[in-house]
Design a protein around this motif. Structure first.
Motif, PDB file in Angstrom:
ATOM      1  N   GLY A   1     -11.094  23.742  20.576  1.00 36.52           N
ATOM      2  CA  GLY A   1     -11.914  24.145  21.705  1.00 36.52           C
ATOM      3  C   GLY A   1     -11.970  23.133  22.828  1.00 36.52           C
ATOM      4  O   GLY A   1     -13.014  22.960  23.462  1.00 36.52           O
ATOM      5  N   GLY A   2     -10.878  22.432  23.086  1.00 39.90           N
ATOM      6  CA  GLY A   2     -10.841  21.430  24.143  1.00 39.90           C
ATOM      7  C   GLY A   2     -11.186  20.030  23.677  1.00 39.90           C
ATOM      8  O   GLY A   2     -11.130  19.071  24.458  1.00 39.90           O
ATOM      9  N   HIS A   3     -11.533  19.894  22.406  1.00 42.02           N
ATOM     10  CA  HIS A   3     -11.861  18.579  21.831  1.00 42.02           C
ATOM     11  C   HIS A   3     -10.669  18.047  21.032  1.00 42.02           C
ATOM     12  O   HIS A   3     -10.002  18.797  20.317  1.00 42.02           O
ATOM     13  N   ILE A   4     -10.416  16.756  21.140  1.00 42.33           N
ATOM     14  CA  ILE A   4      -9.350  16.106  20.385  1.00 42.33           C
ATOM     15  C   ILE A   4      -9.997  15.101  19.429  1.00 42.33           C
ATOM     16  O   ILE A   4     -10.616  14.132  19.874  1.00 42.33           O
ATOM     17  N   GLY A   5      -9.881  15.343  18.154  1.00 43.96           N
ATOM     18  CA  GLY A   5     -10.463  14.434  17.168  1.00 43.96           C
ATOM     19  C   GLY A   5      -9.489  13.321  16.810  1.00 43.96           C
ATOM     20  O   GLY A   5      -8.292  13.564  16.663  1.00 43.96           O
ATOM     21  N   MET A   6      -9.985  12.126  16.670  1.00 44.46           N
ATOM     22  CA  MET A   6      -9.139  10.986  16.285  1.00 44.46           C
ATOM     23  C   MET A   6      -9.507  10.512  14.885  1.00 44.46           C
ATOM     24  O   MET A   6     -10.671  10.227  14.587  1.00 44.46           O
ATOM     25  N   ILE A   7      -8.510  10.445  14.026  1.00 46.95           N
ATOM     26  CA  ILE A   7      -8.653   9.895  12.674  1.00 46.95           C
ATOM     27  C   ILE A   7      -7.701   8.713  12.563  1.00 46.95           C
ATOM     28  O   ILE A   7      -6.532   8.817  12.941  1.00 46.95           O
ATOM     29  N   ALA A   8      -8.177   7.598  12.056  1.00 50.52           N
ATOM     30  CA  ALA A   8      -7.315   6.425  11.953  1.00 50.52           C
ATOM     31  C   ALA A   8      -7.709   5.589  10.742  1.00 50.52           C
ATOM     32  O   ALA A   8      -8.833   5.656  10.250  1.00 50.52           O
ATOM     33  N   GLY A   9      -6.743   4.796  10.279  1.00 47.63           N
ATOM     34  CA  GLY A   9      -6.980   3.937   9.122  1.00 47.63           C
ATOM     35  C   GLY A   9      -5.688   3.701   8.367  1.00 47.63           C
ATOM     36  O   GLY A   9      -4.650   4.285   8.698  1.00 47.63           O
ATOM     37  N   PRO A  10      -5.726   2.900   7.342  1.00 48.54           N
ATOM     38  CA  PRO A  10      -4.510   2.575   6.589  1.00 48.54           C
ATOM     39  C   PRO A  10      -4.042   3.721   5.702  1.00 48.54           C
ATOM     40  O   PRO A  10      -4.811   4.629   5.368  1.00 48.54           O
ATOM     41  N   CYS A  11      -2.783   3.661   5.331  1.00 54.26           N
ATOM     42  CA  CYS A  11      -2.231   4.652   4.409  1.00 54.26           C
ATOM     43  C   CYS A  11      -2.993   4.621   3.092  1.00 54.26           C
ATOM     44  O   CYS A  11      -3.352   5.653   2.551  1.00 54.26           O
ATOM     45  N   THR A  12      -3.256   3.417   2.594  1.00 55.24           N
ATOM     46  CA  THR A  12      -3.833   3.253   1.265  1.00 55.24           C
ATOM     47  C   THR A  12      -5.015   2.288   1.278  1.00 55.24           C
ATOM     48  O   THR A  12      -4.994   1.274   1.982  1.00 55.24           O
ATOM     49  N   VAL A  13      -6.027   2.615   0.510  1.00 59.53           N
ATOM     50  CA  VAL A  13      -7.127   1.683   0.275  1.00 59.53           C
ATOM     51  C   VAL A  13      -6.631   0.631  -0.713  1.00 59.53           C
ATOM     52  O   VAL A  13      -6.307   0.941  -1.861  1.00 59.53           O
ATOM     53  N   GLU A  14      -6.548  -0.612  -0.267  1.00 61.77           N
ATOM     54  CA  GLU A  14      -6.034  -1.696  -1.114  1.00 61.77           C
ATOM     55  C   GLU A  14      -7.167  -2.557  -1.677  1.00 61.77           C
ATOM     56  O   GLU A  14      -7.271  -2.759  -2.886  1.00 61.77           O
ATOM     57  N   THR A  15      -8.020  -3.055  -0.774  1.00 61.21           N
ATOM     58  CA  THR A  15      -9.165  -3.875  -1.165  1.00 61.21           C
ATOM     59  C   THR A  15     -10.319  -3.587  -0.214  1.00 61.21           C
ATOM     60  O   THR A  15     -10.130  -3.006   0.861  1.00 61.21           O
ATOM     61  N   TYR A  16     -11.506  -4.030  -0.594  1.00 60.95           N
ATOM     62  CA  TYR A  16     -12.655  -3.876   0.292  1.00 60.95           C
ATOM     63  C   TYR A  16     -12.428  -4.642   1.590  1.00 60.95           C
ATOM     64  O   TYR A  16     -12.686  -4.129   2.688  1.00 60.95           O
ATOM     65  N   ASP A  17     -11.951  -5.881   1.482  1.00 62.77           N
ATOM     66  CA  ASP A  17     -11.763  -6.716   2.672  1.00 62.77           C
ATOM     67  C   ASP A  17     -10.756  -6.095   3.635  1.00 62.77           C
ATOM     68  O   ASP A  17     -10.941  -6.149   4.863  1.00 62.77           O
ATOM     69  N   GLN A  18      -9.696  -5.518   3.095  1.00 63.26           N
ATOM     70  CA  GLN A  18      -8.685  -4.865   3.938  1.00 63.26           C
ATOM     71  C   GLN A  18      -9.291  -3.693   4.693  1.00 63.26           C
ATOM     72  O   GLN A  18      -9.076  -3.517   5.896  1.00 63.26           O
ATOM     73  N   MET A  19     -10.059  -2.859   4.010  1.00 59.18           N
ATOM     74  CA  MET A  19     -10.673  -1.704   4.646  1.00 59.18           C
ATOM     75  C   MET A  19     -11.734  -2.135   5.656  1.00 59.18           C
ATOM     76  O   MET A  19     -11.842  -1.570   6.747  1.00 59.18           O
TER      77      MET A  19
ATOM     78  N   THR B   1       6.875   9.273  -4.408  1.00 60.06           N
ATOM     79  CA  THR B   1       8.147   9.784  -4.907  1.00 60.06           C
ATOM     80  C   THR B   1       8.578   9.050  -6.171  1.00 60.06           C
ATOM     81  O   THR B   1       9.078   9.648  -7.122  1.00 60.06           O
ATOM     82  N   SER B   2       8.358   7.731  -6.185  1.00 59.47           N
ATOM     83  CA  SER B   2       8.708   6.940  -7.363  1.00 59.47           C
ATOM     84  C   SER B   2       7.505   6.774  -8.283  1.00 59.47           C
ATOM     85  O   SER B   2       6.403   6.443  -7.822  1.00 59.47           O
ATOM     86  N   PRO B   3       7.669   6.963  -9.578  1.00 59.12           N
ATOM     87  CA  PRO B   3       6.558   6.763 -10.510  1.00 59.12           C
ATOM     88  C   PRO B   3       6.165   5.297 -10.643  1.00 59.12           C
ATOM     89  O   PRO B   3       5.119   4.980 -11.218  1.00 59.12           O
ATOM     90  N   TYR B   4       6.995   4.400 -10.115  1.00 59.26           N
ATOM     91  CA  TYR B   4       6.723   2.967 -10.227  1.00 59.26           C
ATOM     92  C   TYR B   4       6.025   2.400  -8.995  1.00 59.26           C
ATOM     93  O   TYR B   4       5.634   1.243  -8.977  1.00 59.26           O
ATOM     94  N   ALA B   5       5.883   3.220  -7.960  1.00 58.79           N
ATOM     95  CA  ALA B   5       5.215   2.771  -6.743  1.00 58.79           C
ATOM     96  C   ALA B   5       3.696   2.781  -6.944  1.00 58.79           C
ATOM     97  O   ALA B   5       3.171   3.431  -7.853  1.00 58.79           O
ATOM     98  N   PHE B   6       2.995   2.065  -6.067  1.00 61.63           N
ATOM     99  CA  PHE B   6       1.537   1.969  -6.124  1.00 61.63           C
ATOM    100  C   PHE B   6       0.910   3.356  -6.003  1.00 61.63           C
ATOM    101  O   PHE B   6       1.175   4.091  -5.051  1.00 61.63           O
ATOM    102  N   GLN B   7       0.080   3.724  -6.968  1.00 57.95           N
ATOM    103  CA  GLN B   7      -0.491   5.064  -7.042  1.00 57.95           C
ATOM    104  C   GLN B   7      -1.911   5.161  -6.489  1.00 57.95           C
ATOM    105  O   GLN B   7      -2.508   6.234  -6.513  1.00 57.95           O
ATOM    106  N   GLY B   8      -2.445   4.059  -6.012  1.00 57.01           N
ATOM    107  CA  GLY B   8      -3.793   4.074  -5.459  1.00 57.01           C
ATOM    108  C   GLY B   8      -4.830   3.550  -6.442  1.00 57.01           C
ATOM    109  O   GLY B   8      -4.568   3.400  -7.637  1.00 57.01           O
ATOM    110  N   LEU B   9      -6.035   3.295  -5.928  1.00 58.95           N
ATOM    111  CA  LEU B   9      -7.125   2.730  -6.735  1.00 58.95           C
ATOM    112  C   LEU B   9      -7.993   3.798  -7.403  1.00 58.95           C
ATOM    113  O   LEU B   9      -8.906   3.476  -8.148  1.00 58.95           O
ATOM    114  N   GLY B  10      -7.730   5.063  -7.103  1.00 61.52           N
ATOM    115  CA  GLY B  10      -8.525   6.127  -7.714  1.00 61.52           C
ATOM    116  C   GLY B  10      -9.939   6.164  -7.165  1.00 61.52           C
ATOM    117  O   GLY B  10     -10.186   5.900  -5.982  1.00 61.52           O
TER     118      GLY B  10
END
Length: 336
Positions: free
Chosen positions: A91-109, A133-142
């Motif tokens: 409706g004429g509004h543009i929402g902005m969302i920003a931040g890192p791909c992954t939550v790594e640590t509290y300090d980073q966020m 894609t890889s099962p060995y890549a970082f899967q997140g902190l849950g």
């Protein structure tokens, strides 16, 4: 089919029509404009539309030929505007969302959110569960990642979005996030979509890796058919034969979707290109094409990011881009 009611129709007549179609095995979805009321009758039954046209208060009955009904402009002419704690999409509004791909640590966020808040961003993103894609890549902190995301967002008075992976996670996400995000790989996870149709929080639905626009809209229809009208579409690039960029951003999807659907559509230039220096031009292109929002990856230290650092902006780069985007939005009579 769509049942268009007469102007100034009474609530009693609307109820009688709804009861009538429900008794015949249809679900009823109501859309009210300034001067009209439309009832969407969705189901697999066969019914003679003339029987409905004879009911009091009915102006006309229209059969919809497209496979998506509730998502269609035929069902609702006005743009759907989704407001999440003051951040508006559509409706004429543009929402902005920003931040890192992954939550790594509290300090980073915290460091990232502090910078984004300074630039006026009110919606924070961050992955707690990562489909890799890889099962060995970082899967997140849950869930711990969701807790961090929520705590940091509350500190800076920001809303939160994060990607939900499966049906069993939905109750957990409802405690922490304001928008539940469905990733490209889950666009046709129909059990997940049906369950998200039962909640009453916004859902950000990303386009699948090789999905057509019709398939994408049909996935949105699954959510809306369940009763959840708060769906935000997200173009994040599609898979083509090109390998220089991570994906190919389909800018044309913006005006195409806006013509046939009332739902807001935003763009993810970070996943679309996979390259930091391409995010600014693609963000500007998306706004110029009429996008209702952007979701951009920003990291306080991209060089040390656990994943996707190459497609994450430095906070200072984002700040400069955001000001340019605001100026561009004013030209096309939209606003952040």
């Amino acid at each position: 089919m769509l049942i268009v009611m007469q102007p100034n129709v009474s609530e009693e007549n609307i109820k009688k029509v709804i009861d009538y179609i429900k008794q015949r095995g249809f679900d009823a979805h109501i859309s009210k404009g300034e001067d009209h009321t439309v009832i969407g009758a969705v189901g697999r039954k066969v019914i003679d539309k003339r029987d409905i046209e004879l009911l009091d208060g009915v102006k006309e009955v229209i059969r919809i030929s497209s496979p998506y009904k509730l998502v269609s402009r035929v069902f609702q002419k006005e743009d759907t505007v989704i407001d999440v704690k003051g951040v508006k999409f559509g409706g004429g509004h543009i929402g902005m969302i920003a931040g890192p791909c992954t939550v790594e640590t509290y300090d980073q966020m915290d460091a990232t959110a502090a910078k984004l808040s300074k630039y006026g961003v009110k919606m924070l993103r961050g992955g707690a569960f990562k489909p890799r894609t890889s099962p060995y890549a970082f899967q997140g902190l849950g869930e711990e990642g969701l807790k961090i995301l929520k705590e940091v967002a509350d500190k800076y008075n920001m809303a939160v979005t994060s990607e939900v992976m499966e049906v069993s996670q939905i109750p957990m996400f409802l405690k922490y996030v304001d928008i539940l995000q469905v990733g490209a790989r889950n666009m046709q996870n129909f059990n997940l979509l049906k369950s998200l149709g039962e909640i009453r929080k916004p859902v950000l639905l990303k386009r699948g890796l090789s999905a057509t626009i019709e398939e994408w809209l049909m996935s949105a229809e699954y959510i809306m058919a369940g009763g959840n009208r708060q769906v935000i579409l997200c173009e994040r690039g599609i898979r083509t034969f090109e390998h220089i960029t991570r994906n190919t951003l389909d800018i044309s999807a913006i005006p195409v979707v806006q013509k046939i659907s009332h739902l807001p559509i935003i763009v993810d230039p970070s996943h679309a290109t996979g390259l930091r220096d391409k995010i600014a031009p693609m963000s500007k292109a998306a706004v110029a094409a009429g996008a209702d929002g952007l979701i951009i990856e920003v990291h306080n230290s991209p060089d040390t990011a656990v994943c996707d650092g190459a497609q994450s902006l430095y906070p200072e780069q984002f700040g400069e881009l955001y000001e340019e985007l605001k100026a561009l939005a004013s030209v096309i009579k939209k606003s952040f």
